[in-house]
Design an enzyme around this catalytic site. Structure first.
Site, mmCIF file in Angstrom:
data_model
loop_
_atom_site.group_PDB
_atom_site.id
_atom_site.type_symbol
_atom_site.label_atom_id
_atom_site.label_comp_id
_atom_site.label_asym_id
_atom_site.label_seq_id
_atom_site.Cartn_x
_atom_site.Cartn_y
_atom_site.Cartn_z
ATOM 1 C CD1 TRP A 107 4.253 2.206 -4.719
ATOM 2 C CD2 TRP A 107 3.159 3.604 -3.358
ATOM 3 N NE1 TRP A 107 2.859 1.721 -4.510
ATOM 4 C CE2 TRP A 107 2.406 2.751 -3.638
ATOM 5 C CE3 TRP A 107 2.716 4.597 -2.543
ATOM 6 C CZ2 TRP A 107 0.955 2.747 -3.316
ATOM 7 C CZ3 TRP A 107 1.343 4.779 -2.015
ATOM 8 C CH2 TRP A 107 0.522 3.642 -2.394
ATOM 9 C CG ASP A 146 8.380 1.361 -10.648
ATOM 10 O OD1 ASP A 146 8.880 1.934 -11.694
ATOM 11 O OD2 ASP A 146 7.299 1.822 -10.062
ATOM 12 C CE1 TYR A 160 6.084 7.480 -6.273
ATOM 13 C CE2 TYR A 160 7.327 5.433 -6.470
ATOM 14 C CZ TYR A 160 6.241 6.060 -6.857
ATOM 15 O OH TYR A 160 5.413 5.656 -7.938
ATOM 16 C CG HIS A 198 5.436 9.960 -11.647
ATOM 17 N ND1 HIS A 198 6.129 10.162 -10.545
ATOM 18 C CD2 HIS A 198 4.379 9.202 -11.520
ATOM 19 C CE1 HIS A 198 5.332 9.673 -9.668
ATOM 20 N NE2 HIS A 198 4.402 8.996 -10.139
ATOM 21 C CB SER A 244 4.024 5.964 -14.673
ATOM 22 O OG SER A 244 3.299 5.268 -13.588
#
Length: 331
Positions: free
Chosen positions: A21, A52, A57, A131, A162
Site C-alpha cells: 500500500w 501484502d 490499493y 478487508h 484484516s
C-alpha cells in the site's frame, strides 16, 4: 532473513514482509510505478518473500505492481491480497482517507477474486483476506461459504481477515477467531499502540491462529527519523494529523532509548523485534518506501532479540499510561 509458518496453512513467510500500500496509494508521496517495481524486486533479493496488497490499493495498482515485479518468479513469493471495498463502482469517488462502500456478497467476492487473479497474473492467491469487515460481514454465513469454496477450487490457498481501518475492532476479531476459525488475522500493533492487540493475541494463542502486523512503527514515529520540526509533504497522509501527534509521540520515544543504547539495534529494528517476540506473529509489514528503509528493516532478523527484561520494561511503561492515543487516520 528468518521465516515463520502461517497457522494451519503450510505456508512459510519472511518475518519481515512488504506491505504494497505504501507504493500504490499515494499516501506516502507520489506514486512511482517503475521505482516501486524496482524496490519490490530488491526486497525479494533481500530475502523478503511475503507481499501484502489489496485490490482497492490504487484501484488495482497494488496487484499489477506485484505482477510486473515478479513475472516468472511466482513460485518464489507468497502473495496476500484483500477483498471487500467496491472500488469498481466507487474507486474514482474516493475522497482522502474516507472509506468507500463495502460489498461482501458472494457474487461480489467471487468476481473480485477473479479480478485479483487477473491483475496479479497468477492462478492462485496464497492468502485472501476480507478487508476491514464490520460485524454485519462477520455474521454473514454465505461470505465464509464463498471463501471456503474458493479454497476448495484452488483459487486461494487460505483465507483470513484484516481488521481496520483504525486500531480496534476487538469484537470482530474475537468472533473471527473463535466462531469463524480464521487462521490468519491482520491488525495494528506496536510499542505505542498495544490494545486491543494484547487481548487478540491471547485469543489467537487459544485458537492456534497466526497474526500479521501492520503499522509497526506507529505511522513512522518509531522510525527515529523525525523531530518536532518535521513537516510532512502535502501528499503524505500524516500532514493532516494534529501537531500533538508528533510532539507527544517523540516524548514517548525518548523513554525507549534503553532499547537501542548499546544493543546494536536502531529504534525501528527494536520496534519490529518487540512485535516478533510474540510467537503467534507470522510476519510484520513495516512501511517501506525507499531503499534505505528496505535495508534497515530487512536487517532486523540479524539483530539481537529483545530480552525478557526489555519487554517487561516496555509493558510497564505502557501499563502506566505510556500510550499513544489512536487516531482514525491510522491505517
Amino acid at each position: 532473513m528468518k521465516y515463520r509458518p502461517l497457522a494451519h496453512t503450510g505456508i512459510r513467510v519472511s518475518e519481515i514482509g512488504f506491505g504494497v500500500w505504501t507504493l500504490s496509494t499515494g499516501w506516502w508521496g507520489k506514486v512511482d510505478p517503475p521505482g516501486a517495481v524496482s524496490l519490490l524486486q530488491k526486497a525479494l533479493e533481500r530475502g523478503i518473500n511475503f507481499f501484502d496488497t489489496a485490490d482497492t490499493y490504487g484501484n488495482g495498482l497494488g496487484e499489477t505492481l506485484l505482477a510486473d515485479a515478479f513475472r516468472g518468479k511466482r513460485d518464489e513469493i507468497i502473495v496476500s491480497t484483500k477483498v471487500g471495498y467496491n472500488f469498481y463502482d466507487y474507486g474514482e469517488k474516493r475522497s482522502g482517507q474516507q472509506e468507500i462502500p463495502q460489498d461482501f456478497s458472494p457474487s461480489y467476492v467471487r468476481n473480485a477474486c477473479e479480478g485479483s487473479l487477473k491483475r496479479l497474473q497468477t492462478h492462485w492467491i496464497d492468502l485472501y483476506q476480507i478487508h476491514n469487515p464490520k460485524m454485519d460481514a462477520v455474521m454473514q454465513d454465505d461470505l465464509f461459504a464463498t471463501l471456503e469454496s474458493l479454497r476448495v477450487e484452488g483459487k486461494i490457498r487460505t483465507w483470513g481477515a484484516s481488521l481496520g481501518p483504525a486500531i480496534g475492532w476487538l469484537e470482530e476479531g474475537t468472533k473471527l477467531l473463535r466462531e469463524r476459525k480464521a487462521s490468519v488475522l491482520q491488525m495494528i500493533f506496536n510499542l505505542l499502540e498495544q490494545n486491543p492487540g494484547r487481548e487478540l493475541f491471547e485469543t489467537g494463542r487459544e485458537t492456534g491462529a497466526s497474526f500479521l502486523i501492520r503499522v509497526p512503527h506507529s505511522s513512522g514515529l518509531l522510525e527515529g527519523k523525525y523531530t518536532k520540526d518535521t513537516k510532512f509533504d502535502e501528499a503524505d497522509h500524516r500532514s493532516h494529523r494534529k501537531r500533538e501527534w508528533l510532539v507527544n509521540g517523540l516524548k514517548k520515544l525518548e523513554k525507549l532509548e534503553f532499547l537501542t543504547d548499546g544493543t546494536g539495534r536502531t529504534i525501528s529494528q527494536a520496534a519490529l523485534k518487540f512485535i516478533l517476540a510474540e510467537p503467534s506473529v507470522g510476519s510484520v509489514f513495516p512501511n517501506i518506501y525507499n531503499e534505505s528503509q528496505l535495508e534497515e528493516f530487512g536487517r532486523t532478523s540479524e539483530t539481537r532479540d529483545l530480552t525478557a527484561e526489555e519487554i517487561g520494561r516496555v509493558n510497564d511503561l505502557y501499563d502506566n499510561n505510556f500510550y499513544l492515543e489512536p487516531e482514525k487516520a491510522t491505517i
